[in-house]
Design a protein around this motif. Structure first.
Motif, short mmCIF file in Angstrom:
data_model
loop_
_atom_site.label_atom_id
_atom_site.label_comp_id
_atom_site.label_asym_id
_atom_site.label_seq_id
_atom_site.Cartn_x
_atom_site.Cartn_y
_atom_site.Cartn_z
N LEU A 7 -10.64 -62.26 26.48
CA LEU A 7 -10.93 -62.45 25.02
C LEU A 7 -10.62 -60.98 24.23
O LEU A 7 -9.94 -60.98 23.07
N PHE A 8 -11.26 -60.18 24.65
CA PHE A 8 -11.22 -58.90 24.13
C PHE A 8 -9.72 -58.41 23.98
O PHE A 8 -9.11 -57.90 23.06
N LEU A 9 -9.08 -58.52 25.02
CA LEU A 9 -7.69 -57.93 25.28
C LEU A 9 -6.67 -59.03 24.21
O LEU A 9 -5.65 -58.42 23.76
N ARG A 10 -6.93 -60.40 24.53
CA ARG A 10 -6.26 -61.11 23.52
C ARG A 10 -6.28 -61.00 22.17
O ARG A 10 -5.11 -60.80 21.33
N GLY A 11 -7.51 -60.49 21.70
CA GLY A 11 -7.77 -60.02 20.19
C GLY A 11 -6.96 -58.85 19.94
O GLY A 11 -6.35 -58.51 18.89
N CYS A 12 -6.96 -57.72 20.83
CA CYS A 12 -6.17 -56.58 20.63
C CYS A 12 -4.65 -56.95 20.71
O CYS A 12 -3.96 -56.28 19.50
N LEU A 13 -4.40 -57.72 21.40
CA LEU A 13 -2.77 -58.19 21.28
C LEU A 13 -2.51 -59.03 20.13
O LEU A 13 -1.46 -58.78 19.42
N ALA A 14 -3.35 -59.77 19.54
CA ALA A 14 -3.32 -60.34 18.32
C ALA A 14 -3.14 -59.51 17.06
O ALA A 14 -2.34 -59.61 16.29
#
Length: 246
Positions: A7-14
């Motif tokens: 979830l954290f890395l998804r947020g960074c990518l978003a």
């Protein structure tokens, strides 16, 4: 911990892809993606993918002539034809109906048609894999689908249409990227990339287990092989290929 990291890395990518997300919310991204961005990316990625999978495809399509109909002709239907990367592997004299949900591929498709005069082109249909109503039931000897089931709305719905349009004894040929092993780091990164990748690449899903869909479909015979196709900077290494008989 793993779910939190995803979830954290998804947020960074978003955040990195924030302009695209904003354009999507404004209704600008989807038409631009379908008309310009995705056809451009597909053409570039296809050239790399074709080099990596050429031997696999040569072997995969080698027995296509075995599925000629009672008339001695081989009538093919290709779902998601794109730019026609598979034409070079089809046997001389076969007849092919091309379908794609995106009409913006037709210009590039014409170029490959001109390069592959050994194939007889019947028509091009703008149609989704789940809705091939323009194709009569039991009318084709073989259906081909490569790098398409990742982006259809329903894999099972598409396979039902495949079974409908195939004549008894006809075959469905496939080569698709699939989810990695769930315990692997490859699957972890597929989960991270998934939402942004799907948005950027016109609905392409990274975590579909298409092999399971094929196993559960009502084919009388299934020949399925797992292979690895390494594409630089992409999370789509695991693939399945083979054919299934109605």
């Amino acid at each position: 911990m793993t779910e939190a990291a995803v979830l954290f890395l998804r947020g960074c990518l978003a955040l990195l892809a924030l302009p695209i997300h904003l354009l999507w919310l404004l209704g600008v991204w989807e038409p631009f993606c379908k008309k310009i961005f995705f056809p451009f990316c597909l053409e570039k990625l296809s050239s790399i993918h074709e080099k990596k999978t050429k031997k696999h495809k040569q072997e995969l399509f080698r027995n296509l002539p075995d599925f000629k109909g009672p008339s001695g002709e081989l009538n093919l239907l290709e779902i998601g034809t794109g730019f026609g990367a598979n034409f070079q592997f089809y046997p001389p004299g076969c007849k092919i109906t091309c379908t794609d949900i995106n009409p913006n591929f037709q210009q590039g498709l014409l170029k490959n048609m001109n390069k592959n005069q050994h194939v007889h082109y019947e028509r091009f249909l703008v149609a989704a894999g789940e809705d091939l109503r323009q194709v009569p039931s039991g009318s084709v000897d073989a259906v081909i689908c490569t790098l398409v089931l990742c982006s259809v709305r329903s894999v099972n719905g598409t396979l039902r249409e495949v079974l409908r349009v195939l004549r008894p004894g006809g075959a469905f040929y496939f080569l698709e990227h699939v989810a990695a092993d769930r315990s692997s780091w490859k699957y972890f990164w597929q989960q991270v990339y998934y939402p942004t990748w799907k948005l950027i690449f016109d609905g392409c899903c990274l975590t579909r287990e298409i092999g399971k869909n094929l196993e559960q479909a009502n084919f009388s015979e299934l020949k399925l092989q797992h292979v690895s196709v390494t594409l630089p900077w992409t999370p789509i290494q695991p693939h399945v290929l083979g054919y299934a008989v109605k």
